[in-house]
Structure formats: C-alpha cells, structure tokens
Scaffold this motif. Sequence first.
Motif, PDB file in Angstrom:
ATOM      1  N   PHE A  40     -12.021  -6.596 -10.535  1.00  0.00           N
ATOM      2  CA  PHE A  40     -11.431  -6.148 -11.787  1.00  0.00           C
ATOM      3  C   PHE A  40     -10.742  -4.810 -11.531  1.00  0.00           C
ATOM      4  CE2 PHE A  40     -15.020  -8.807 -13.021  1.00  0.00           C
ATOM      5  CZ  PHE A  40     -14.466  -9.624 -14.004  1.00  0.00           C
ATOM      6  N   LEU A  41      -9.494  -4.683 -11.972  1.00  0.00           N
ATOM      7  CA  LEU A  41      -8.713  -3.474 -11.714  1.00  0.00           C
ATOM      8  C   LEU A  41      -8.297  -2.832 -13.037  1.00  0.00           C
ATOM      9  CD1 LEU A  41      -6.384  -4.839  -8.886  1.00  0.00           C
ATOM     10  CD2 LEU A  41      -8.567  -3.650  -8.627  1.00  0.00           C
ATOM     11  N   SER A  42      -8.479  -1.516 -13.124  1.00  0.00           N
ATOM     12  CA  SER A  42      -8.109  -0.780 -14.327  1.00  0.00           C
ATOM     13  C   SER A  42      -6.622  -0.427 -14.315  1.00  0.00           C
ATOM     14  CB  SER A  42      -8.932   0.510 -14.419  1.00  0.00           C
ATOM     15  OG  SER A  42      -8.442   1.473 -13.485  1.00  0.00           O
ATOM     16  N   ASN A  43      -6.199   0.334 -15.322  1.00  0.00           N
ATOM     17  CA  ASN A  43      -4.811   0.801 -15.345  1.00  0.00           C
ATOM     18  C   ASN A  43      -4.651   2.137 -14.613  1.00  0.00           C
ATOM     19  OD1 ASN A  43      -5.858   2.736 -17.105  1.00  0.00           O
ATOM     20  ND2 ASN A  43      -5.009   1.765 -18.946  1.00  0.00           N
ATOM     21  N   GLY A  44      -5.712   2.573 -13.943  1.00  0.00           N
ATOM     22  CA  GLY A  44      -5.639   3.783 -13.133  1.00  0.00           C
ATOM     23  C   GLY A  44      -6.009   5.068 -13.852  1.00  0.00           C
ATOM     24  N   THR A  45      -6.096   5.028 -15.175  1.00  0.00           N
ATOM     25  CA  THR A  45      -6.452   6.227 -15.933  1.00  0.00           C
ATOM     26  C   THR A  45      -7.831   6.725 -15.520  1.00  0.00           C
ATOM     27  OG1 THR A  45      -5.137   5.475 -17.821  1.00  0.00           O
ATOM     28  CG2 THR A  45      -6.779   7.187 -18.240  1.00  0.00           C
ATOM     29  N   GLY A  46      -7.900   7.998 -15.136  1.00  0.00           N
ATOM     30  CA  GLY A  46      -9.167   8.577 -14.723  1.00  0.00           C
ATOM     31  C   GLY A  46      -9.406   8.540 -13.223  1.00  0.00           C
ATOM     32  N   THR A  47      -8.444   8.006 -12.468  1.00  0.00           N
ATOM     33  CA  THR A  47      -8.611   7.897 -11.016  1.00  0.00           C
ATOM     34  C   THR A  47      -7.798   8.924 -10.242  1.00  0.00           C
ATOM     35  OG1 THR A  47      -6.757   6.364 -10.696  1.00  0.00           O
ATOM     36  CG2 THR A  47      -8.906   5.400 -11.261  1.00  0.00           C
ATOM     37  N   GLY A  48      -6.771   9.497 -10.887  1.00  0.00           N
ATOM     38  CA  GLY A  48      -5.858  10.383 -10.182  1.00  0.00           C
ATOM     39  C   GLY A  48      -4.667   9.645  -9.597  1.00  0.00           C
ATOM     40  N   PHE A  49      -4.643   8.319  -9.771  1.00  0.00           N
ATOM     41  CA  PHE A  49      -3.527   7.493  -9.296  1.00  0.00           C
ATOM     42  C   PHE A  49      -2.791   6.915 -10.503  1.00  0.00           C
ATOM     43  CE2 PHE A  49      -6.548   7.485  -5.841  1.00  0.00           C
ATOM     44  CZ  PHE A  49      -5.797   7.448  -4.681  1.00  0.00           C
ATOM     45  N   ASP A  50      -1.497   6.610 -10.331  1.00  0.00           N
ATOM     46  CA  ASP A  50      -0.795   5.900 -11.389  1.00  0.00           C
ATOM     47  C   ASP A  50      -1.169   4.424 -11.332  1.00  0.00           C
ATOM     48  OD1 ASP A  50       1.254   4.327  -9.735  1.00  0.00           O
ATOM     49  OD2 ASP A  50       1.714   6.377  -9.116  1.00  0.00           O
ATOM     50  N   ARG A  51      -0.827   3.696 -12.379  1.00  0.00           N
ATOM     51  CA  ARG A  51      -1.217   2.298 -12.502  1.00  0.00           C
ATOM     52  C   ARG A  51      -0.765   1.456 -11.301  1.00  0.00           C
ATOM     53  NH1 ARG A  51      -1.173  -1.459 -17.348  1.00  0.00           N
ATOM     54  NH2 ARG A  51      -0.698   0.432 -18.524  1.00  0.00           N
ATOM     55  N   GLU A  52       0.496   1.579 -10.937  1.00  0.00           N
ATOM     56  CA  GLU A  52       1.046   0.757  -9.860  1.00  0.00           C
ATOM     57  C   GLU A  52       0.344   1.016  -8.532  1.00  0.00           C
ATOM     58  OE1 GLU A  52       5.325  -0.122  -7.578  1.00  0.00           O
ATOM     59  OE2 GLU A  52       5.228   1.274  -9.274  1.00  0.00           O
ATOM     60  N   THR A  53       0.154   2.285  -8.194  1.00  0.00           N
ATOM     61  CA  THR A  53      -0.476   2.632  -6.916  1.00  0.00           C
ATOM     62  C   THR A  53      -1.927   2.196  -6.887  1.00  0.00           C
ATOM     63  OG1 THR A  53       0.984   4.546  -6.707  1.00  0.00           O
ATOM     64  CG2 THR A  53      -0.975   4.506  -5.310  1.00  0.00           C
ATOM     65  N   TRP A  54      -2.644   2.445  -7.988  1.00  0.00           N
ATOM     66  CA  TRP A  54      -4.074   2.102  -8.044  1.00  0.00           C
ATOM     67  C   TRP A  54      -4.291   0.609  -7.819  1.00  0.00           C
ATOM     68  CZ3 TRP A  54      -8.527   4.374  -7.539  1.00  0.00           C
ATOM     69  CH2 TRP A  54      -9.697   3.722  -7.957  1.00  0.00           C
ATOM     70  N   ARG A  55      -3.439  -0.211  -8.383  1.00  0.00           N
ATOM     71  CA  ARG A  55      -3.610  -1.666  -8.252  1.00  0.00           C
ATOM     72  C   ARG A  55      -3.056  -2.195  -6.933  1.00  0.00           C
ATOM     73  NH1 ARG A  55      -2.074  -3.681 -14.445  1.00  0.00           N
ATOM     74  NH2 ARG A  55      -3.987  -2.876 -15.435  1.00  0.00           N
ATOM     75  N   LYS A  56      -2.071  -1.520  -6.403  1.00  0.00           N
ATOM     76  CA  LYS A  56      -1.439  -1.987  -5.169  1.00  0.00           C
ATOM     77  C   LYS A  56      -2.351  -1.815  -3.956  1.00  0.00           C
ATOM     78  CE  LYS A  56       1.701   0.560  -3.215  1.00  0.00           C
ATOM     79  NZ  LYS A  56       2.973   1.284  -2.915  1.00  0.00           N
TER      80      LYS A  56
END
Length: 266
Positions: free
Chosen positions: A205-221
């Motif tokens: 399961f992958l989030s939208n990146g909020t709270g990780t320090g990464f943007d959505r695209e990078t976090w999921r990629k």
Amino acid sequence: MNIYVEGSGDTTLVFMSGGGTCSPVLDFRSLYSLLSDDYRIVVVEKFGYGFSDIIDRNRDIDSILEDTRKALTCAGIQAPYVLCPHSMSGLEALYWAQKYPDEVTAIIGLDMAVPQYYENMKISIPMMKITGLVAQLGVTRLIPGISESDAIKHGSLTDEEKEIYRAIFFSRTQTKTMIHEYIAVKDNAKIVSEMGIPQIPMLLFLSNGTGTGFDRETWRKIPKEYFAKMDSVQYIDLDCPHYIHDYEYEVISQKIIEFLRYNYGI
C-alpha cells in the motif's frame, strides 16, 4: 519488549511500526481490530517504543531483527508469519525474509520503506536529540495539541485509548533507542540492499507521500522501481498521508483479506 496479541486464527500477522511511532499497539489498532476475527494479530513494540524498555545501545539491523525474533519466541508465537511493516520497519521485514525465508510467508507493506529511500535522505540527529531532551524535561506537555497523532485524529480509537496514547507519547518521544535507529538506518539500508530482494508475495500500500519528505511521484516511484523485476508484488495507491492505516483502515483490511485468500486460501 512488549508483544501484543489479539485473535486466534491459524495465520499470524505481525505488525511492525515505523521509526518514532510512540505507541505501535494503539497506532495500528484501527486496522488490526478489523482483522482479528480471522487472523492472529501480533504487534511488536521494539525497544524504546510503547510499553517496551528504553535501551541505550546500537540498533544495527541484525540486533533489531534478533530482538524481534527472540521476543516472539519467548511469547510462544511461532513462525511462519505474514509481516505487516510500516515505514522504516520495511527494512527489517525485507531483511527477515532474506535471512530466514522459511519464517516469512508474505509481506504486506503499509507504506513501508525500501533501501533506496535512504540513499539521499537527510536525517538531523542533533535535532532529534534536542526533541528527545525537550520531551524528557516535560516541555512537550506544555505545547497544545502536540500529542494528537493521526491515530487519535483519524482512527477509530475509543476516548480511553486516546488518553493512553497521549500519555505514552510524552514518555516515548525520540527516545535514545529511536535515535540509535536513525543513526544506523543508512547502514542498515545498505545491508538490506546488498542482500537482494526476497522472492515472496507482497502487497504494498502506497501513500501520497505526505509526511515522508518526498513528493507523491517520487515516493511511489522508488518502491516500484526497486521491485520492478518481481511479478509477485501488487501495489495499491491510496490518496492519504504516510500513516495510511490511520486513514484508510477499512479499505486496507478488506484488501489484506482478499490478498491472503487469493494467495493462500486463508
């Protein structure tokens, strides 16, 4: 170490918290409460977390994993396990499956980390130490709303559980043990990366990146590139912050049940 157990199914789901989560038992509660009728639920509270002792020693990946395995054994909880790691515990879960493949049936990643996240991540240990000291001195108790975690604001905790969570927060914020984990995390990630990818079914399961320090695209990629050569990995993108199990627990619980029934008939 505190090991929480609920439910009595034949399949054991082991929930493993992310770095700095002060109360893993309560943080995961909204999710595992929807699964405990069908599965045995186990929540591991590592040293420095929740009701477990704070220890002041190195937190290399082998030490973390062997502490977890020993605690489960002492609690009479035998392998195999379905590992359900959040965030930084993804490293431990991958290493577990690499080192002891007979003990891990599958990995269900709750926005879990993979080694590549840590290659360029900036981690401010001095700031963490200051935060930990402030918490020890009790100053955090004077800051309105600081203990209002995602589990409290968005989960299904009772009022009593929310009060317990708040109490734990003030004694388990940036503990010495947590800081030792962050000091070691880049080396731990490198070790896991060098071990290769375990060949077991995974549901990520992958989030939208909020709270990780990464943007959505990078976090999921990053995880999709890391597991690109594996056919046994499924991805589910969720439009919510990093603590996905405090937001989309109903959706996640249903997808977990479907995944386990499809792959194992359980």
